[in-house]
Design a protein around this motif. Structure first.
Motif, PDB file in Angstrom:
ATOM      1  N   VAL A 100     -30.631  32.118 -24.589  1.00 56.72           N
ATOM      2  CA  VAL A 100     -29.394  32.026 -25.219  1.00 56.72           C
ATOM      3  C   VAL A 100     -29.392  33.454 -25.653  1.00 56.72           C
ATOM      4  O   VAL A 100     -28.632  33.774 -26.302  1.00 56.72           O
ATOM      5  CB  VAL A 100     -27.908  31.743 -24.572  1.00 56.72           C
ATOM      6  N   GLY A 101     -30.197  32.627 -27.081  1.00 52.95           N
ATOM      7  CA  GLY A 101     -30.674  33.038 -28.315  1.00 52.95           C
ATOM      8  C   GLY A 101     -31.940  33.933 -29.140  1.00 52.95           C
ATOM      9  O   GLY A 101     -31.269  34.337 -30.188  1.00 52.95           O
ATOM     10  N   TYR A 102     -32.220  34.725 -27.027  1.00 51.34           N
ATOM     11  CA  TYR A 102     -33.230  35.537 -28.151  1.00 51.34           C
ATOM     12  C   TYR A 102     -32.779  36.550 -28.587  1.00 51.34           C
ATOM     13  O   TYR A 102     -33.136  37.195 -29.389  1.00 51.34           O
ATOM     14  CB  TYR A 102     -34.217  36.375 -26.601  1.00 51.34           C
ATOM     15  N   SER A 103     -31.923  36.957 -28.054  1.00 55.41           N
ATOM     16  CA  SER A 103     -31.277  38.421 -29.292  1.00 55.41           C
ATOM     17  C   SER A 103     -30.721  38.436 -30.634  1.00 55.41           C
ATOM     18  O   SER A 103     -30.678  38.827 -31.399  1.00 55.41           O
ATOM     19  CB  SER A 103     -29.832  39.265 -28.629  1.00 55.41           C
ATOM     20  N   LEU A 104     -30.558  36.827 -30.968  1.00 57.71           N
ATOM     21  CA  LEU A 104     -30.450  36.003 -32.078  1.00 57.71           C
ATOM     22  C   LEU A 104     -31.210  36.041 -33.258  1.00 57.71           C
ATOM     23  O   LEU A 104     -31.465  36.054 -34.301  1.00 57.71           O
ATOM     24  CB  LEU A 104     -29.441  34.824 -32.419  1.00 57.71           C
ATOM     25  N   THR A 113     -27.750  29.227 -37.441  1.00 51.75           N
ATOM     26  CA  THR A 113     -26.488  29.285 -37.429  1.00 51.75           C
ATOM     27  C   THR A 113     -26.868  29.848 -35.663  1.00 51.75           C
ATOM     28  O   THR A 113     -25.536  29.979 -35.503  1.00 51.75           O
ATOM     29  CB  THR A 113     -25.904  31.387 -37.803  1.00 51.75           C
ATOM     30  N   ARG A 114     -28.669  30.440 -34.747  1.00 50.88           N
ATOM     31  CA  ARG A 114     -28.572  30.720 -33.906  1.00 50.88           C
ATOM     32  C   ARG A 114     -28.108  29.272 -33.546  1.00 50.88           C
ATOM     33  O   ARG A 114     -27.941  29.651 -31.895  1.00 50.88           O
ATOM     34  CB  ARG A 114     -30.073  30.660 -34.245  1.00 50.88           C
ATOM     35  N   GLU A 115     -28.206  28.412 -33.247  1.00 48.88           N
ATOM     36  CA  GLU A 115     -28.274  26.899 -32.984  1.00 48.88           C
ATOM     37  C   GLU A 115     -26.686  26.807 -32.716  1.00 48.88           C
ATOM     38  O   GLU A 115     -26.523  26.528 -31.634  1.00 48.88           O
ATOM     39  CB  GLU A 115     -28.720  25.795 -33.252  1.00 48.88           C
ATOM     40  N   LYS A 116     -26.113  27.211 -33.138  1.00 50.99           N
ATOM     41  CA  LYS A 116     -24.600  26.845 -33.043  1.00 50.99           C
ATOM     42  C   LYS A 116     -23.670  27.594 -32.501  1.00 50.99           C
ATOM     43  O   LYS A 116     -23.272  27.139 -31.257  1.00 50.99           O
ATOM     44  CB  LYS A 116     -23.287  26.559 -34.151  1.00 50.99           C
ATOM     45  N   VAL A 118     -25.795  29.256 -29.763  1.00 49.37           N
ATOM     46  CA  VAL A 118     -25.874  29.391 -28.961  1.00 49.37           C
ATOM     47  C   VAL A 118     -25.286  27.650 -27.677  1.00 49.37           C
ATOM     48  O   VAL A 118     -24.849  28.092 -26.742  1.00 49.37           O
ATOM     49  CB  VAL A 118     -27.391  28.576 -28.857  1.00 49.37           C
ATOM     50  N   ALA A 119     -24.968  26.615 -28.605  1.00 49.11           N
ATOM     51  CA  ALA A 119     -24.529  26.086 -28.164  1.00 49.11           C
ATOM     52  C   ALA A 119     -23.484  26.282 -28.107  1.00 49.11           C
ATOM     53  O   ALA A 119     -22.309  25.604 -27.086  1.00 49.11           O
ATOM     54  CB  ALA A 119     -23.928  24.604 -29.307  1.00 49.11           C
ATOM     55  N   ASP A 120     -22.285  26.991 -29.028  1.00 48.05           N
ATOM     56  CA  ASP A 120     -21.328  27.312 -28.418  1.00 48.05           C
ATOM     57  C   ASP A 120     -20.940  28.075 -26.809  1.00 48.05           C
ATOM     58  O   ASP A 120     -19.862  27.677 -26.231  1.00 48.05           O
ATOM     59  CB  ASP A 120     -20.472  28.224 -29.460  1.00 48.05           C
ATOM     60  N   ALA A 121     -22.386  29.184 -27.091  1.00 48.54           N
ATOM     61  CA  ALA A 121     -21.636  30.062 -25.560  1.00 48.54           C
ATOM     62  C   ALA A 121     -21.819  28.975 -24.466  1.00 48.54           C
ATOM     63  O   ALA A 121     -21.219  29.297 -23.722  1.00 48.54           O
ATOM     64  CB  ALA A 121     -23.060  31.532 -25.746  1.00 48.54           C
ATOM     65  N   LEU A 122     -23.174  28.116 -24.643  1.00 47.14           N
ATOM     66  CA  LEU A 122     -22.866  27.534 -23.333  1.00 47.14           C
ATOM     67  C   LEU A 122     -21.868  26.165 -22.798  1.00 47.14           C
ATOM     68  O   LEU A 122     -22.070  26.364 -22.013  1.00 47.14           O
ATOM     69  CB  LEU A 122     -24.465  26.590 -23.787  1.00 47.14           C
ATOM     70  N   ALA A 123     -21.256  25.861 -24.081  1.00 50.75           N
ATOM     71  CA  ALA A 123     -20.333  25.272 -24.326  1.00 50.75           C
ATOM     72  C   ALA A 123     -19.136  26.005 -23.353  1.00 50.75           C
ATOM     73  O   ALA A 123     -18.649  25.809 -22.596  1.00 50.75           O
ATOM     74  CB  ALA A 123     -19.490  25.375 -25.018  1.00 50.75           C
ATOM     75  N   LEU A 124     -19.108  28.076 -23.490  1.00 50.96           N
ATOM     76  CA  LEU A 124     -17.767  28.504 -22.930  1.00 50.96           C
ATOM     77  C   LEU A 124     -18.073  28.844 -21.467  1.00 50.96           C
ATOM     78  O   LEU A 124     -17.200  28.868 -20.477  1.00 50.96           O
ATOM     79  CB  LEU A 124     -17.466  29.737 -23.816  1.00 50.96           C
ATOM     80  N   VAL A 125     -19.438  28.505 -21.028  1.00 48.74           N
ATOM     81  CA  VAL A 125     -19.844  28.182 -19.348  1.00 48.74           C
ATOM     82  C   VAL A 125     -20.032  26.957 -19.062  1.00 48.74           C
ATOM     83  O   VAL A 125     -20.955  27.085 -17.425  1.00 48.74           O
ATOM     84  CB  VAL A 125     -21.177  29.637 -19.515  1.00 48.74           C
ATOM     85  N   ASP A 126     -19.172  25.959 -19.995  1.00 49.83           N
ATOM     86  CA  ASP A 126     -19.791  24.255 -19.253  1.00 49.83           C
ATOM     87  C   ASP A 126     -21.127  24.216 -19.091  1.00 49.83           C
ATOM     88  O   ASP A 126     -21.354  23.423 -17.639  1.00 49.83           O
ATOM     89  CB  ASP A 126     -18.528  24.329 -17.943  1.00 49.83           C
TER      90      ASP A 126
END
Length: 357
Positions: A100-104, A113-116, A118-126
């Motif tokens: 998920v974080g590769y592009s960042l 910032t990257r970890e946050k 990534v965590a937000d993006a994973l939360a969006l897709v449960d």
């Protein structure tokens, strides 16, 4: 979040127009499905929007900024357009979080910032708590959600889906349809969704663009496509509509016409201003046909397919055996191959003449 505008977009390969003079205006936050038979140009259209192909004419505008025009093209990585592919395209040696974080990471975003993000993006897709897993340890639906999170982590203004459910089984596809609908409702992201599956398009999209041989044939809501197809192609393509010759006897009020079809006279829906003509076509759906009794139209059964609780009857009209019809017959009624029956047509839509407004 941004809208998408296509103005007379054309893409030619050799002497073949894969996309021909396509114009479309997609509003901010709208979910648009692009639907059509194989080879209609829908994937080429997606590649043009993404920047993977260069157009020959017209222009593509995202969020008010010109992305493509003849002699001008913003590189794909600068378009802020996210793509979710059919085959997920996940790196097996990386964890979910690393995928998920590769592009960042490539963009040299700092680690915190990257970890946050990534965590937000994973939360969006449960998928909270799945960051340390490998793709091989996930189900097909979970991998699809990782691909979606990887797309979202870069905060795209527009998300493109390239037949994302084609590799999933029927039950998982239904579950992922719900996931995509919930994601769109939650985020309000502008989505262009390429698919060959009509049920997907009908279930998910605000509007559907129907393409054929590189051209945009009709761009409308699912209900409009089903109830008021603009051409014979759309009528027969959407939900297996039947296109039947008819005679328009008179144009009544409130969008109704008096027609004669296969010897039956009835009032069908039509566009205002539909002219009287002996050479029209009407779109009929299976649900419009009633079988049994002394209906005015005789048919000969060519095939009966049991569907559980009833049968799909495929038949031809006795008055014109070039006209194919199909309808449902609920149990316990039966019609076998070669049998004759009487039907009536309760409703239909007079297809506008070619070029009619």
């Amino acid at each position: 979040m941004a809208g998408l505008k296509l103005e007379n977009v054309t893409k030619t390969f050799g002497d073949h127009d894969a996309v021909s003079n396509v114009s479309m205006n997609v509003a901010n936050g709208e979910f648009v499905a692009v639907l059509g038979p194989s080879g209609c140009g829908k994937t080429t259209l997606l590649r043009l929007v993404a920047g993977f192909e260069q157009l020959n004419a017209g222009q593509i505008i995202v969020g008010g900024e010109v992305m493509s025009a003849p002699g001008q093209s913003v590189p794909p990585e600068l378009r802020r357009v996210g793509i979710v592919f059919q085959n997920y395209a996940l790196w097996p040696h990386m964890t979910v979080a690393e995928n998920v974080g590769y592009s960042l990471k490539v963009a040299k975003v700092d680690r915190a910032t990257r970890e946050k993000r990534v965590a937000d993006a994973l939360a969006l897709v449960d998928l909270q708590g799945y960051g340390d897993r490998r793709p091989a340890n996930l189900s097909g639906g979970q991998r699809q959600r990782v691909a979606l999170a990887r797309c979202l982590v870069s905060a795209p203004s527009l998300v493109l889906f390239d037949e994302p459910l084609a590799n999933l089984d029927v039950h998982l596809r239904a579950a992922m349809e719900d996931e995509f609908a919930a994601f769109h409702k939650r985020t309000g992201t502008t989505i262009i969704y390429i698919t060959h599956d009509q049920a997907e398009a009908m279930a998910l999209a605000d509007r559907i663009a129907v393409m054929d041989r590189g051209r945009l044939i009709q761009f409308a809501t699912p209900r409009e496509l089903y109830e008021e197809p603009a051409t014979e192609m759309v009528a027969s393509f959407i939900a297996q509509g039947m296109v039947v010759p008819c005679e328009v006897l008179s144009n009544e009020t409130n969008g109704r016409c008096r027609v004669r079809v296969l010897g039956q006279e009835a009032e069908f829906r039509c566009r205002k201003g539909q002219g009287v003509t002996a050479d029209a076509k009407v779109c009929i759906r299976s649900a419009d046909i009633s079988a049994g009794g002394d209906g005015p139209i005789g048919v000969i059964v060519r095939r009966s397919v049991y569907k559980g609780g009833g049968s799909r009857i495929e038949a031809v009209a006795k008055a014109d055996e070039s006209v194919d019809l199909h309808f449902e017959l609920a149990d316990p009624h039966r019609l076998e191959e070669g049998a004759t029956a009487r039907i009536s047509i309760g409703s239909g839509w007079v297809i506008p003449a070619e070029g009619a407004a």
